[in-house]
Design a protein around this motif. Structure first.
Motif: not given
Length: 259
Positions: A21-24, A26-27, A70, A105, A109
C-alpha cells in the motif's frame, strides 16, 4: 492438438511480490495525532491544537515545506478532536476506540485488505489452472478436460504467456464446451456470463457448433473443424449464419403458420 508456439514447457516467470500500500503522509499524521491524544481531555487537546497551529505558521515560512501534506493533516485532526471533545460531556477523554471516524477507517481498511487478499488468491488460482491446462495441451489431452468457473480468465493468462497470440486450441476447446454445455457451462447463468468474458470469435464458433449439432447430430468433430476457421475469419458473419441455421432447425409454430 498442440499449438506451434511452444515445443517444451517454458519455465514460468518468477512471481512478483504484491505491491505494498503506498505511503500516505496525511494518514500517518492523523494516526500520530490520535496516539498522542489518547487519554487527553478537552483542555489538553486544545493546548495541543495551539501548538499545531504555531507549527503550521512556522512551516509556512519555508518554501520547501509548501508541498507538505502531513502537517496540515495533523492540524486538521487536532481541530477535529478539539471539536469532538467540546461537544462531549465534561471530563470526557479522547479514546480512538470510541471515535466513529477512526472505527469507520478501520472497517474500510479491513475491507480493502480482504479485497486485496481475495485478488491474490484469485491470481494464484488462475496461474495454477493455467499451468494445468498448459500441461494438458502439451500432452494432447486438453479436449478431455471440462471447463471450470473462471477459465475465461485462465484463457487470458495463457494468451499473455504466449505474448498476446490467440491460442486456437484453447479457444476451440472453450467453444466446443460452451456449445455442448460441458462443465460449468451446464449452468445457463455461466453461459450468459461467458458472453461478456469471451471474445467474439469464440462465441461465434460456439453458436455455429450448437446450430450444426442440431442440424447434423451425427457429425464427427473433425467434420466441424471449418467452424473455427469461419469464426476466426469473420465472427460477425459466423454468428449470423448460426442464427440462420438455428431458425431453420426450430420446429414450425402451428399458430404462426395459420396466421
Amino acid at each position: 492438438m498442440t499449438t506451434p508456439w511452444r515445443t517444451a514447457r517454458r519455465p514460468l516467470a518468477p512471481r512478483v511480490a504484491a505491491p505494498r500500500e503506498p505511503v500516505d503522509p496525511a494518514r500517518i499524521g492523523r494516526r500520530v495525532v490520535r496516539r498522542r491524544a489518547k487519554g487527553m481531555d478537552a483542555g489538553a487537546v486544545a493546548a495541543a491544537l495551539e501548538d499545531a497551529r504555531f507549527d503550521a505558521r512556522q512551516a509556512s515560512r519555508y518554501e520547501d515545506l509548501a508541498d507538505d501534506v502531513r502537517g496540515p493533516a495533523e492540524l486538521a485532526e487536532w481541530e477535529r478532536l478539539a471539536q469532538l471533545l467540546a461537544d462531549a460531556a465534561p471530563g470526557t477523554v479522547y479514546d480512538p476506540d470510541t471515535d466513529g471516524v477512526v472505527q469507520a477507517e478501520l472497517a474500510a481498511d479491513a475491507a480493502a485488505d480482504a479485497a486485496r487478499q481475495a485478488e491474490l488468491r484469485e491470481a494464484d488460482r488462475i496461474e495454477a489452472r493455467a499451468d494445468e491446462l498448459q500441461a494438458l495441451r502439451e500432452l494432447g489431452t486438453l479436449e478431455q478436460a471440462e471447463p471450470r468457473e473462471g477459465d475465461e480468465a485462465v484463457r487470458d493468462e495463457l494468451t499473455r504467456r504466449a505474448g498476446g497470440y490467440v491460442q486456437a486450441d484453447v479457444d476451440a476447446w472453450l467453444a466446443r464446451a460452451l456449445a455442448a454445455h460441458l462443465g460449468h457451462y451446464a449452468d445457463p447463468a455461466a453461459r450468459e456470463a461467458a458472453a461478456g468474458l469471451l471474445p467474439q470469435p469464440v462465441l461465434a464458433h460456439a453458436a455455429l457448433l450448437s446450430a450444426l449439432a442440431r442440424l447434423v447430430p451425427a457429425a464427427a468433430p473433425g467434420e466441424l473443424a471449418f467452424a473455427a476457421r469461419l469464426a476466426a475469419a469473420d465472427p460477425e458473419a459466423t454468428a449470423d449464419l448460426a442464427a440462420l441455421l438455428t431458425r431453420a432447425t426450430e420446429p414450425a409454430d402451428p399458430a404462426g403458420s395459420r396466421a
